[in-house]
Scaffold this active site. Structure first.
Site: not given
Ligand code: ADP
Ligand code: ZN
Length: 218
Positions: A13, A88, A127, A162, A173
């Site tokens: 993404k 999400r 990553r 990360r 996740r």
């Molecule tokens: P990835 O898609 O690789 O898990 P992100 O950087 O998009 O990484 O998200 C990292 C973490 O941040 C997620 O695992 C979640 O805990 C939190 N997070 C990100 N976006 C949201 C969202 N829209 N709602 C709730 N938690 C979120």
């Protein structure tokens, strides 16, 4: 133009959103990045977010929706935004539709990325991300390594891993994604604006290829 990036962790993404931002001149907004910046700065939001993120859980909807609502009021997203990692949950998607409708806008395109689970885990543990907040270029030690170990090709800053990019957390996740986020595929299919793409080395198609396909659509 409002574009949403949907997909499990590690499907690309952020990579696709970063390329679209560059090529289409639309700002990328990543809720994950906003949370990580707050964790790094030690803010109250950061402390709360960290307690969920480190366990592979989602940050609660009300907190996340408030952040996105505020962010969407800024000038740099007036002409469009690429939402990377938001919504999400169905609750977040419904809230976004309401926020956009208040401003006479709607979601124009939802990009849903899928990748086989074995590849996701391999990608996430390999990553590395540029630590420069204005760059954040994503590398992969196997598929797309930097020219010089540990250093960003584009800006020379240090690459970091990360904290939640471990084999254990990624399984949690992926579960969270299956239970709470995957219903959004149906949600947007019904709206008729879903674009689906498989990102996998098995078909030699990576995030950058998907981004090129999308750019060609406009
Ligand atoms: P990835 O898609 O690789 O898990 P992100 O950087 O998009 O990484 O998200 C990292 C973490 O941040 C997620 O695992 C979640 O805990 C939190 N997070 C990100 N976006 C949201 C969202 N829209 N709602 C709730 N938690 C979120
Ligand atoms: Zn960089």
């Amino acid at each position: 133009m409002i574009i949403i990036m949907l997909g499990a962790p590690g499907t690309g993404k952020g990579t696709v959103a970063g390329i679209l931002q560059e090529k289409m001149g639309i700002k990328q907004v990543s809720t994950g990045d906003i949370f990580r910046q707050n964790i790094q700065d030690g803010t109250e939001l950061g402390k709360i977010a960290d307690s969920y993120i480190s366990k592979g859980n989602l940050v609660p909807d009300d907190i996340t929706i408030d952040i996105v609502r505020d962010r969407l009021e800024k000038d740099d997203v007036k002409n469009g935004v690429i939402l990377d990692g938001f919504p999400r949950t169905v609750v977040q998607a419904e809230a976004l539709d309401r926020i956009l409708a208040e401003n006479g806008k709607k979601v124009d395109l939802v990009v849903n990325l899928t990748t086989p689970e074995e590849e996701i885990i391999e990608r996430i543990v390999n990553r590395r991300i540029c630590s420069n907040p204005d760059c954040k270029t994503i590398y992969n030690l196997q598929l797309n390594p930097p020219k010089q170990e540990g250093i960003c090709d584009k800006c020379g800053h240090e690459l970091i891993q990360r904290k939640d990019d471990t084999a254990e957390t990624v399984k949690l996740r992926i579960n969270t994604y299956m239970n709470q986020t995957s219903p959004l595929i149906e949600y947007y299919k019904k709206q008729g604006n879903l674009y689906e793409a498989l990102v996998s080395k098995s078909i030699n198609k990576m995030g950058k290829d998907v981004a090129e396909d999308i750019v060609k659509m406009f």
